[in-house]
Design an enzyme around this catalytic site. Structure first.
Site, PDB file in Angstrom:
ATOM      1  N   VAL A   1       0.858  -1.181   0.000  1.00 32.08           N
ATOM      2  CA  VAL A   1       0.000   0.000   0.000  1.00 32.08           C
ATOM      3  C   VAL A   1       0.893   1.230   0.000  1.00 32.08           C
ATOM      4  CG1 VAL A   1      -1.823   1.200   1.276  1.00 32.08           C
ATOM      5  CG2 VAL A   1      -1.699  -1.294   1.346  1.00 32.08           C
ATOM      6  N   CYS A   2       0.673   2.117  -0.937  1.00 31.09           N
ATOM      7  CA  CYS A   2       1.507   3.323  -1.027  1.00 31.09           C
ATOM      8  C   CYS A   2       1.350   4.194   0.210  1.00 31.09           C
ATOM      9  CB  CYS A   2       1.145   4.146  -2.259  1.00 31.09           C
ATOM     10  SG  CYS A   2       1.914   5.774  -2.235  1.00 31.09           S
ATOM     11  N   ILE A   3       2.462   4.511   0.837  1.00 28.75           N
ATOM     12  CA  ILE A   3       2.404   5.246   2.118  1.00 28.75           C
ATOM     13  C   ILE A   3       1.852   6.660   1.944  1.00 28.75           C
ATOM     14  CG2 ILE A   3       4.857   5.957   1.982  1.00 28.75           C
ATOM     15  CD1 ILE A   3       4.801   5.597   5.121  1.00 28.75           C
TER      16      ILE A   3
END
Lengths: 130, 135
Positions: free
Chosen positions: A77-79
């Site tokens: 999941v892209c931070i």
């Protein structure tokens, strides 16, 4: 073939997360490899463990978690996208001084570099979104 | 990771109204560290991303258009803009902001990063890529 998959739309609002799920399952059944799925834009919302859809509906997050655990897929999941949208793992919640975290099992929060790396290391990159 | 691939970031949406354009640019900036052969494509409403004189004050959203001018420092020097998309929106090359890079192979001469291409040329550019990310 080694496939990288990107999910870039939110669950339930958009079919992207469902179609990507069916695609990954079908690809694995055909003998392809899917080492990683990257969640970006509203796609990060798939990773919340607090989603409670009606019982007669599919549970998108649980589907992904189960598939990842069974097949050893790295769900990233892209931070940056996650923080905008209120998705935090335990470490980030602590670091940001938040009282809770909500990332489901099987997902991990990491940077956009993981997306680029996936593009470099796979034979095809397949995006699911608008 | 010694392998170099051709990455194309396709931008099809207007800069504001949705977050796609901003989050696309974030990928490009992070991706620059991986030293791949990077190009960007702007078509459909994506051509609005490069227009000059953007002012977002009234909508309370950050104007990120100046960031495009920094792309040269990240060695992102190929910004393909589709001519037909510009024309269909009543725009021309003069409506776009000036974006340049310093060409290290040519005595650091300053050169334009924006390249206006036809729809047919854009198709060829896309076909030539290893990785296409569409936003």
């Amino acid at each position: 073939m080694k496939l990288g998959v990107v999910v870039s739309e939110g669950p339930y609002t958009h079919q992207a997360a469902d179609t990507a799920y069916h695609f990954v399952k079908a690809a694995l059944d055909k003998g392809h490899e899917v080492p990683r799925v990257f969640f970006y834009h509203d796609g990060v919302n798939v990773s919340t463990r607090l989603s409670v859809p009606p019982q007669d509906e599919r549970h998108i997050q649980q589907n992904w978690t189960a598939l990842a655990q069974e097949k050893g897929i790295d769900l990233v999941v892209c931070i940056a996208a996650a923080q905008r949208r209120g998705l935090l793992d335990e470490n980030e919640a602590k670091r940001q001084g938040k009282d809770s975290n909500n990332i489901a099992e099987g997902f991990r929060i990491s940077g956009l570099g993981q997306l680029i790396e996936m593009g470099i290391q796979t034979d095809r990159l397949v995006m699911f979104g608008d | 990771m010694s392998e170099t691939k051709k990455f194309l970031y396709v931008n099809r949406k207007a800069p504001y109204g949705t977050i796609y354009a901003l989050e696309s640019l974030e990928v490009v900036l992070i991706g620059a560290a991986f030293e791949q052969d990077v190009s960007m494509a702007f078509l459909d409403d994506g051509v609005f991303q490069l227009t000059k004189g953007q002012n977002t004050e009234a909508i309370g959203v950050k104007n990120f258009s100046p960031t495009f001018r920094a792309l040269g420092d990240y060695e992102v020097t190929k910004l393909y803009v589709e001519m037909e998309s510009l024309e269909e929106r009543g725009l021309g090359p003069d409506d776009l902001q000036e974006i340049t890079y310093e060409d290290e192979d040519d005595d650091w001469e300053e050169k334009p990063s924006i390249r206006i291409v036809s729809r047919t040329e854009m198709a060829d550019i896309m076909a030539d890529q290893d990785v296409v990310l569409s936003f």
